[in-house]
Every structure is written in structure tokens, then in C-alpha cells.
Design a protein around this motif. Structure first.
Motif, PDB file in Angstrom:
ATOM      1  N   HIS A 135      58.740  43.710  79.944  1.00  0.00           N
ATOM      2  CA  HIS A 135      59.404  45.012  79.884  1.00  0.00           C
ATOM      3  C   HIS A 135      58.499  45.999  79.147  1.00  0.00           C
ATOM      4  N   VAL A 136      57.826  45.519  78.096  1.00  0.00           N
ATOM      5  CA  VAL A 136      56.895  46.338  77.330  1.00  0.00           C
ATOM      6  C   VAL A 136      55.696  46.704  78.203  1.00  0.00           C
ATOM      7  N   LYS A 137      55.208  47.920  78.058  1.00  0.00           N
ATOM      8  CA  LYS A 137      54.060  48.387  78.827  1.00  0.00           C
ATOM      9  C   LYS A 137      52.807  48.409  77.947  1.00  0.00           C
ATOM     10  N   PRO A 138      51.642  48.205  78.552  1.00  0.00           N
ATOM     11  CA  PRO A 138      50.407  48.281  77.756  1.00  0.00           C
ATOM     12  C   PRO A 138      50.197  49.693  77.237  1.00  0.00           C
TER      13      PRO A 138
ATOM     14  N   LYS B 268      64.983  45.959  69.488  1.00  0.00           N
ATOM     15  CA  LYS B 268      64.611  47.353  69.267  1.00  0.00           C
ATOM     16  C   LYS B 268      63.097  47.528  69.259  1.00  0.00           C
ATOM     17  N   MET B 269      62.357  46.519  68.790  1.00  0.00           N
ATOM     18  CA  MET B 269      60.904  46.602  68.841  1.00  0.00           C
ATOM     19  C   MET B 269      60.411  46.550  70.276  1.00  0.00           C
ATOM     20  N   ARG B 270      61.086  45.773  71.117  1.00  0.00           N
ATOM     21  CA  ARG B 270      60.735  45.764  72.537  1.00  0.00           C
ATOM     22  C   ARG B 270      60.922  47.154  73.127  1.00  0.00           C
ATOM     23  N   ASP B 271      62.028  47.800  72.796  1.00  0.00           N
ATOM     24  CA  ASP B 271      62.282  49.150  73.298  1.00  0.00           C
ATOM     25  C   ASP B 271      61.270  50.155  72.740  1.00  0.00           C
ATOM     26  N   ALA B 272      60.705  49.838  71.566  1.00  0.00           N
ATOM     27  CA  ALA B 272      59.700  50.715  70.954  1.00  0.00           C
ATOM     28  C   ALA B 272      58.297  50.424  71.473  1.00  0.00           C
ATOM     29  N   GLY B 273      58.158  49.411  72.354  1.00  0.00           N
ATOM     30  CA  GLY B 273      56.870  49.140  72.977  1.00  0.00           C
ATOM     31  C   GLY B 273      56.088  48.001  72.376  1.00  0.00           C
TER      32      GLY B 273
ATOM     33  N   PHE C 115      46.584  34.793  75.209  1.00  0.00           N
ATOM     34  CA  PHE C 115      46.775  36.187  74.792  1.00  0.00           C
ATOM     35  C   PHE C 115      45.909  37.170  75.579  1.00  0.00           C
ATOM     36  N   ALA C 116      44.847  36.680  76.205  1.00  0.00           N
ATOM     37  CA  ALA C 116      43.872  37.573  76.847  1.00  0.00           C
ATOM     38  C   ALA C 116      44.488  38.590  77.813  1.00  0.00           C
ATOM     39  N   PRO C 117      45.452  38.213  78.674  1.00  0.00           N
ATOM     40  CA  PRO C 117      46.009  39.211  79.600  1.00  0.00           C
ATOM     41  C   PRO C 117      46.847  40.287  78.917  1.00  0.00           C
ATOM     42  N   TYR C 118      47.123  40.105  77.628  1.00  0.00           N
ATOM     43  CA  TYR C 118      48.029  41.019  76.915  1.00  0.00           C
ATOM     44  C   TYR C 118      47.310  41.748  75.779  1.00  0.00           C
ATOM     45  N   ARG C 119      45.996  41.896  75.887  1.00  0.00           N
ATOM     46  CA  ARG C 119      45.224  42.524  74.812  1.00  0.00           C
ATOM     47  C   ARG C 119      45.658  43.961  74.551  1.00  0.00           C
ATOM     48  N   SER C 120      46.094  44.669  75.570  1.00  0.00           N
ATOM     49  CA  SER C 120      46.455  46.076  75.397  1.00  0.00           C
ATOM     50  C   SER C 120      47.945  46.287  75.174  1.00  0.00           C
ATOM     51  N   TYR C 121      48.635  45.218  74.802  1.00  0.00           N
ATOM     52  CA  TYR C 121      50.051  45.304  74.448  1.00  0.00           C
ATOM     53  C   TYR C 121      50.185  45.182  72.932  1.00  0.00           C
TER      54      TYR C 121
ATOM     55  N   ALA D 225      65.799  33.627  67.140  1.00  0.00           N
ATOM     56  CA  ALA D 225      66.397  34.965  67.166  1.00  0.00           C
ATOM     57  C   ALA D 225      65.398  36.002  67.659  1.00  0.00           C
ATOM     58  N   GLY D 226      64.137  35.890  67.199  1.00  0.00           N
ATOM     59  CA  GLY D 226      63.112  36.828  67.643  1.00  0.00           C
ATOM     60  C   GLY D 226      62.866  36.735  69.134  1.00  0.00           C
ATOM     61  N   ASN D 227      62.770  35.508  69.646  1.00  0.00           N
ATOM     62  CA  ASN D 227      62.564  35.331  71.089  1.00  0.00           C
ATOM     63  C   ASN D 227      63.781  35.763  71.881  1.00  0.00           C
ATOM     64  N   GLU D 228      64.968  35.518  71.349  1.00  0.00           N
ATOM     65  CA  GLU D 228      66.189  35.944  72.028  1.00  0.00           C
ATOM     66  C   GLU D 228      66.247  37.464  72.132  1.00  0.00           C
ATOM     67  N   GLY D 229      65.957  38.143  71.033  1.00  0.00           N
ATOM     68  CA  GLY D 229      66.042  39.606  71.038  1.00  0.00           C
ATOM     69  C   GLY D 229      65.010  40.257  71.923  1.00  0.00           C
ATOM     70  N   ALA D 230      63.808  39.727  71.915  1.00  0.00           N
ATOM     71  CA  ALA D 230      62.741  40.306  72.736  1.00  0.00           C
ATOM     72  C   ALA D 230      62.890  39.941  74.199  1.00  0.00           C
ATOM     73  N   GLY D 231      63.460  38.769  74.463  1.00  0.00           N
ATOM     74  CA  GLY D 231      63.540  38.269  75.828  1.00  0.00           C
ATOM     75  C   GLY D 231      62.297  37.474  76.186  1.00  0.00           C
ATOM     76  N   ARG D 232      62.458  36.538  77.080  1.00  0.00           N
ATOM     77  CA  ARG D 232      61.360  35.634  77.437  1.00  0.00           C
ATOM     78  C   ARG D 232      60.106  36.380  77.915  1.00  0.00           C
ATOM     79  N   ASP D 233      60.275  37.390  78.743  1.00  0.00           N
ATOM     80  CA  ASP D 233      59.114  38.061  79.315  1.00  0.00           C
ATOM     81  C   ASP D 233      58.286  38.801  78.282  1.00  0.00           C
ATOM     82  N   ASP D 234      58.905  39.179  77.169  1.00  0.00           N
ATOM     83  CA  ASP D 234      58.205  39.942  76.130  1.00  0.00           C
ATOM     84  C   ASP D 234      57.967  39.116  74.874  1.00  0.00           C
ATOM     85  N   SER D 235      57.982  37.783  75.013  1.00  0.00           N
ATOM     86  CA  SER D 235      57.846  36.881  73.867  1.00  0.00           C
ATOM     87  C   SER D 235      56.639  35.975  73.990  1.00  0.00           C
ATOM     88  N   PHE D 236      56.085  35.634  72.832  1.00  0.00           N
ATOM     89  CA  PHE D 236      55.126  34.552  72.681  1.00  0.00           C
ATOM     90  C   PHE D 236      55.712  33.545  71.697  1.00  0.00           C
TER      91      PHE D 236
END
Length: 366
Positions: free
Chosen positions: A4-7, A127-132, A94-100, A146-157
Motif C-alpha cells: 500500500h505504501v509507495k516509494p 497510521k505509519m502505513r498511511d503516512a508512507g 530488502f533490495a526491492p524496497y530500497r526507496s520505501y 501488533a506491528g505486522n497486524e497494523g501495517a498489514g502483510r503487504d507493508d510488513s517485514f
């Protein structure tokens, strides 16, 4: 699925030392003790890498050969190999997500979903996901879940540590390709520090204390670039308030730290305030890099004359000599052409009192 987060529009600086670890040309890269083997290693390195990295690869290969022939035990040899492998695997993930942008979340594995701290961590990550910002956790239960739940799987490591207990990844990151397994805490912690653009901690035990004090130590000593460190209590909670009281009454009172070190972290029980603290840090500041004794701060907006005057008046104590200057990229920065368009402030930094440097960055973001 994509995050959901954009680079970010401007690529991120991923030298987490801010150029503090100098990479000098390898005029002498060592020897295995056998010229014919050295020549083969050199040829292999030249075939695999470009000219800039070939010296580093040759040096790594020579070190590996010398280690295998040296006085290290079999256990140490296996450890060195495992460390390099863990760092390599983490970098590949992490390499594909360097600009996130990403925020690392620490906290207790024992916190239950019905506790206020857990709910606050879910709210914060969302809220951090919504903030980018994507979220990095230790992949376990409690605050990590809790952190992974709030961010969601697609935006989590998830950076999972292999333990005889508490080692099963939580359901929100289990099976995800962004889940990484570690045997060693220190390689895991390095990935947290290296890949995160901010650190947040909720109440936790020995592990959380270890992570927080190491983060503070690395920032305070300039071993890593400054980034936000926020310590979050549940609404009305006192865990971090009492921690700060201990730091003030026992460390500060005994002159074991400096008053400006308190600028390196923020204590709050307000999730929105925590999100704002992190977002504001990157509102104008982008990154910094040392070039010799010069500190180059890259910005989003060009510095005004009024800002330069304010820095000169209020932060002369951070200068080794000279003053603050708006400038074009320095020649040494030509290896980062993607950042060449950013405006810069350059000054000779004394490389001490990094709390004051954090206060300077806060002024740049006003």
C-alpha cells in the motif's frame, strides 16, 4: 501483492553510517600468501564485478581463504560463514524496497492482544502505513504481531530470531517472502538499524532494553546516521516515563550522559504525536553524508539566507571551523547521481554531541 505504501519520489540514502565508514581505494588488498592464488582471485573478482567493487570482492575472498587456513576453530569458521550469509539474504529481501521508508518496531513478545499496548501498536503501524512507511518487526508474538497486524502483510517485514521458544513467526507475516530468519541477534539488529528510517519501542523486557540502548549508543556516537527514536506508552501508561526518569536521575545526574542526548529520543503516550514526530523529521531533511571532515546535509527545499543565519547564530558550537554554506554536490558525491539535484548545506562538523546535530535537523524541518 504490492505494498500500500509507495516509494519516495527521491531515492533513499542507504549508507546507514552516513559515510562515516570510509571506503578507501584498495591499493593493497592483502594476500593469501600464494601469488598464483592471488592472481586467480583477482581475475575472478574482475570478471564478477565492475572496477569499483572488484577490489572489495578480492579482499573478501582473500580474507575467506586466510580464515580457512588460519587458527580459527571450526565453530568460528561456521559462525563467520553464517553471519555473511544472513547479511546477504537480508539484503536480497530488502533490495526491492530500497526507496520505501520503513519504521522498526520493538516491544515485548508477551503482550496480549487485549492489552492497551498491543492496541496502541496496531494503531501506530496502521497510521505509519498511511503516512508512507512500511513496518519492520521481529516477526514474533506480542508487540511484534501488533506491528505486522497494523501495517498489514503487504507493508510488513519480519526479522525472526531462531530460538528454542517464542520463535514461531506470527500469523500476520508467516509465510511471507519478506520474512527473514536469523540465528544471531547481532545480524538481526544490524538489519533493523540499517533498513529502518525510524525506530519505535513499546514496553518490553531485556530484549527491548537492549535494542533501545544500542540504538541510542550508535546514534550518540555517530556510528549510524541520526533518525527518530520514539518510545510509546499506551494512553496513560508510565513505562517509558519511568524509564526517562531513571535516565535523568541516574545517568544525567551523575554526568554519564549529556543533556543534549535527550534530543535523540522522544517519550509519548500519544500515537498521533509519535507519527507526527517521525513524519516531520523527513519533511525537509533527506539525508546526510560525511566527506572528510565536511558534513553534507541533503534537503528537499533550498535553504534560505535567513535559515543560514539562524544556523550560524544558534549552532556555531557544532562547527569544527568555518560556517554553514549552501552548495552544489561535492565531487565525492558523484557516486550518488540520483541525489545530485537536492539542495545542500555543508559545514565542518566536530563529530561530537549528536544531540545538537539532531536539534539542528529539527530547525531545518521547521
Amino acid at each position: 501483492m504490492s505494498p500500500h505504501v509507495k516509494p519516495t519520489k527521491v531515492p533513499q540514502e542507504r549508507d546507514f553510517t552516513g559515510g562515516m565508514l570510509q571506503c578507501h581505494p584498495c591499493a593493497f588488498i592483502g594476500s593469501t600468501g600464494e601469488k598464483s592464488l592471488d592472481d586467480k582471485i583477482r581475475q575472478l573478482a574482475d570478471q564478477v564485478c565492475d572496477n569499483r567493487d572488484a577490489d572489495l570482492l578480492a579482499e573478501m575472498l582473500i580474507n575467506a581463504v586466510r580464515t580457512s587456513r588460519g587458527s580459527v576453530t571450526d565453530g568460528d569458521f561456521r559462525t563467520m560463514n553464517r553471519v555473511l550469509k544472513e547479511l546477504r539474504v537480508a539484503d536480497e529481501v530488502f533490495a526491492p524496497y530500497r526507496s520505501y521508508r520503513k519504521v522498526s518496531i520493538y516491544g515485548s513478545a508477551r503482550t496480549n492482544p487485549d492489552e492497551e499496548e498491543y492496541k496502541a501498536a496496531v494503531d501506530f503501524a496502521s497510521k505509519m502505513r498511511d503516512a508512507g512507511f512500511m513496518t519492520i518487526t521481529g516477526a514474533g508474538p506480542g508487540i511484534m504481531a501488533a506491528g505486522n497486524e497494523g501495517a498489514g502483510r503487504d507493508d510488513s517485514f519480519g526479522l525472526n530470531i531462531n530460538l528454542p521458544f517464542e520463535a514461531v513467526p506470527n500469523a500476520y507475516i508467516s509465510g511471507d517472502p519478506k520474512l527473514i530468519g536469523f540465528d544471531y541477534f547481532f545480524t538481526r539488529k544490524l538489519s533493523f538499524v540499517k533498513e529502518g528510517d525510524a525506530v519505535v519501542a513499546f514496553p518490553g523486557g531485556f530484549g527491548t532494553m537492549d535494542e533501545i540502548f544500542e540504538t541510542l549508543t550508535l546514534i550518540q556516537t555517530g556510528k549510524v546516521s541520526i533518525y527518530p527514536l520514539v518510545l510509546i506508552d499506551a494512553p496513560g501508561g508510565t513505562y517509558w516515563k519511568f524509564w526517562q526518569q531513571f535516565v535523568d536521575e541516574h545517568l544525567m545526574r551523575l554526568n554519564l550522559i549529556s543533556r543534549t542526548d535527550f534530543s535523540l529520543f522522544k517519550v509519548t503516550d500519544d500515537v498521533d504525536e509519535a507519527v507526527e514526530e517521525i513524519s516531520r523529521f523527513y519533511s525537509n531533511f533527506h539525508s546526510y553524508r560525511y566527506v572528510g571532515d565536511k558534513l553534507v546535509i541533503r534537503l528537499i527545499k533550498p535553504p534560505s539566507e535567513d535559515l543560514l543565519r539562524k544556523l550560524k547564530n544558534e549552532f556555531s558550537d557544532v562547527l569544527k571551523s568555518g560556517s554553514f554554506t549552501a552548495t552544489e554536490p561535492l565531487p565525492a558525491e558523484e557516486d550518488e547521481p540520483e541525489l545530485s539535484h537536492l539542495p545542500r548545506i555543508v559545514f565542518r562538523h566536530g563529530r561530537k554531541d549528536f544531540g545538537r546535530l539532531r536539534e539542528l535537523i529539527d530547525v531545518l524541518n521547521e
